[in-house]
Design an enzyme around this catalytic site. Sequence first.
Site, PDB file in Angstrom:
ATOM      1  CE1 TYR A 174      -3.775   2.382   0.433  1.00  0.00           C
ATOM      2  CE2 TYR A 174      -2.481   3.326   2.223  1.00  0.00           C
ATOM      3  CZ  TYR A 174      -3.542   3.402   1.353  1.00  0.00           C
ATOM      4  OH  TYR A 174      -4.379   4.485   1.377  1.00  0.00           O
ATOM      5  CG  ASP A 195       5.862   3.573   1.044  1.00  0.00           C
ATOM      6  OD1 ASP A 195       6.086   4.184   2.110  1.00  0.00           O
ATOM      7  OD2 ASP A 195       4.721   3.458   0.565  1.00  0.00           O
ATOM      8  CE  LYS A 254       1.879   4.833   8.672  1.00  0.00           C
ATOM      9  NZ  LYS A 254       0.510   5.269   8.919  1.00  0.00           N
TER      10      LYS A 254
END
Length: 557
Positions: free
Chosen positions: A159, A254, A282
């Site tokens: 994702y 990622d 994050k």
Amino acid sequence: MASGPSKRSNQPDGSPERPRSSALLERAQKILVGGVNSPVRAFKAVGGEPLIIERAAGSRVWDADGREYIDYVCSWGALILGHAHPDVVAAIADQAQRGTSYGMTSPLEIELGEKIAGAIPSIEKIRFVNSGTEATMSAVRLARACTQRDLILKFEGGYHGHADAFLSEAGSGLATLSISSSPGVPDSFAKLTLNAPYNDAAAVERLFAQHPGKIAAIIVEPVAANMGVVPPVRDFLASLRRITQRDGALLIFDEVITGFRLTNGGAQQVFGIHPDLTILGKIIGGGLPLAAYGGRRELMDMVAPLGPVYQAGTLSGNPLAMRAGLATLPKLAAPGLYDALDAKASRLAAGLRASLREAGIPGQVNATGSLLTLFFAARETTEPEGATLPLSASAGPVSPSPTSQLSNYDDARRSGTGSYAAGAETPISPLNLPSSTLPLPANKVSTPAEAERIDPDRSANQPNIPTRMGGVPSEPVPHPPTTNVSNYNDAKRSDTEMFATFFRGMLARGILLPPSQFEALFLSAAHTDADIDRTIAAARATLSSSNSPPQTQRNIH
């Protein structure tokens, strides 16, 4: 802010007593799509009533009815220090008095950028944005511009945000809702994205052979965490680096989840691979909306205003998020922080495995550092408890393994110090794209220091590169042992109904897990040994009260 008296959520599964939460949810469903602002929060995959959270501190959250939960969501990994860390809160409050958004550059952006680049050597320049989706979208646009190619290769179950290019066979919320793609994505866009099984370098080779000179980049989670936690098998990441080097494509890591989660230098530090571009999010925002993409200088200089690749954002680099990040990142350099975090995760993983065995329920726990997932999926073989990869492990010199078979952690340790030392392949040199595609030749370096920063060969072959930057030095960590859940198809074979039962049982006992079989559990520095003990006890009670398969199915590692 009224939250009512603090209570423990100890109601039997299926009979929650949360009247205020129910009333708020009814209001939410009238104004918010599905009553939520992100699909997995709706609890569709696990049943029951979604939580309405009013406050949080440390390892705990409290719902609108005052019920207390030990939280393993931690804002989906953003809160590595725990909720409402006093220093982070103080920094945000101080900055709010100085202004929440300037629309101009501030010294804070420079300082945070320097700290990130200092921790992650492959990042020479960085651009701050507001979300992981924005960062991945921008990095892919940059890769296409630099290579003058259109195709992107991603991995099934990976994702990378909800941009059109990434919604084919994606993990996270799409996996949770069993959505393989999304209406609204034109076929012409979808055709530009190629999918390969995670951990299958041969499939990647085939796709590159089918599309020679047309793939702009591979984008990959170095440790998959959106199909549940799935570590890379030995040499997988190094194979991707070799393939992209050979073909003239870019390698994009990622690290929205793994960046500053596994160690200060991210997964690329752990596995000894330097990607061309890195995506972060994050943790770098300390719990506030913040993400970034960065990489080699000559690539990033293609971004406006220096180059023609356009990307902009009104709130990019906002001072509130910068201050939160600056309050968070220095604490991650404290000696022993990651060691303690990993040790707690390892103990939790061991406790979950033991609880599965005692209940006779097929399953396995995949863990890498402070990330873990309990898959309700049967294993064909049994592995020892020590198979979990403790990223803080420090060992003496290791010798190459006489066999390529990895059956336990000792085998993995014998594979060598870092991914390059493990294989018979020759380590690669930095990417060398045709000079016509870049403002500067990709292999141009002006100083030995710059060469060392961008050359994966140099760092991979050094004998004692610390994996804990600012902590106790240790050798580069070997790859984890192979597990049965090694790609998205494996993960999808999990018993999601069993997971839903487990989730509800744990919630009833005051433990908040991610409400999906395909998400990672996140530990924070605020979780205590007592939290781990209580969580293991709750898991043992929940699993023992479930409908257990016959005793002959005790095939849990």
